[in-house]
Design an enzyme around this catalytic site. Sequence first.
Site, short mmCIF file in Angstrom:
data_model
loop_
_atom_site.label_atom_id
_atom_site.label_comp_id
_atom_site.label_asym_id
_atom_site.label_seq_id
_atom_site.Cartn_x
_atom_site.Cartn_y
_atom_site.Cartn_z
CG ASN A 1 -2.05 -1.02 1.04
OD1 ASN A 1 -2.65 -1.14 -0.01
ND2 ASN A 1 -2.31 -1.79 2.10
NE ARG B 1 -7.83 -2.48 8.97
CZ ARG B 1 -7.62 -3.04 7.79
NH1 ARG B 1 -7.67 -4.36 7.68
NH2 ARG B 1 -7.35 -2.31 6.74
CB SER C 1 -8.43 -9.50 8.91
OG SER C 1 -7.94 -9.85 10.18
CB SER D 1 -12.27 -5.80 2.65
OG SER D 1 -11.05 -6.00 1.98
CD GLN E 1 -10.36 -4.15 -2.49
OE1 GLN E 1 -9.89 -4.81 -1.58
NE2 GLN E 1 -10.81 -4.72 -3.61
NE ARG F 1 -11.54 -20.87 -29.83
CZ ARG F 1 -11.00 -20.66 -28.62
NH1 ARG F 1 -11.46 -21.33 -27.57
NH2 ARG F 1 -10.04 -19.79 -28.47
#
Length: 231
Positions: free
Chosen positions: A22, A71, A80, A82, A104, A157
């Site tokens: 992040n 958090r 954990s 989201s 995100q 296809r």
Amino acid sequence: MNGRVVAVIPARGGSKGVPRKNLRLVGGRPLIARAVDAALASERVDTVYVSTDDAEIAEVARAAGAEVIDRPAELARDESSSEDALLHALEVLESAPVVLVFIQPTSPFIDPAAIDAAIDRVAAGEDVVFSAAPTHAFLWREGADGAEAVNHEASVRPRRQDRDPQFQETGAFYVMRADGFRKARFRFFGRIGMAVVDEADALEIDTVEQLRLADHLATLAQPTLAERRNP
């Protein structure tokens, strides 16, 4: 709905695939800052929060203009979800939002206008709207007797223009009614809609290779949202 649309960006410090993901740079700006930029550039989002267990991420998030939710460590483990972070955020906010925007930071090319359009759709009656990109890919999986076709007949296809697209969840953003999310405790509930985004905006970073690609694309793109706000 003034004052009632809240964006929450979960961003824990740990990451297995890309260490410190992040905080990694794309176009010279940390991923978490790029996510904050997109949320702040939205005309419909009232407040932007970053939920994190990491002091450095919190510092970068505040510098980018977000408020920070601390958090708990037990909600920032590898296992954990989201949803855990989002539910915790809703618990600690002083006032309950009507609309929750879950963003995100692993999606570095989020269009604020797409967020706004999704918020408008939720305000108009949908329960959840999530970002998705069209795909015409032929998908396969490994089977007991070799490769097996998933979303098509292997013996047929058809041309791309003769096939209806399917849609891949990009992971960039999810806009949802906050009260419905509290009850469901999962991001998909009720009437669900797709915000179809451009394929170029759909890149999600899970590997070092994708990080390098995103950084290369960012150097070729327009100025960052932060640069546009502060020329």
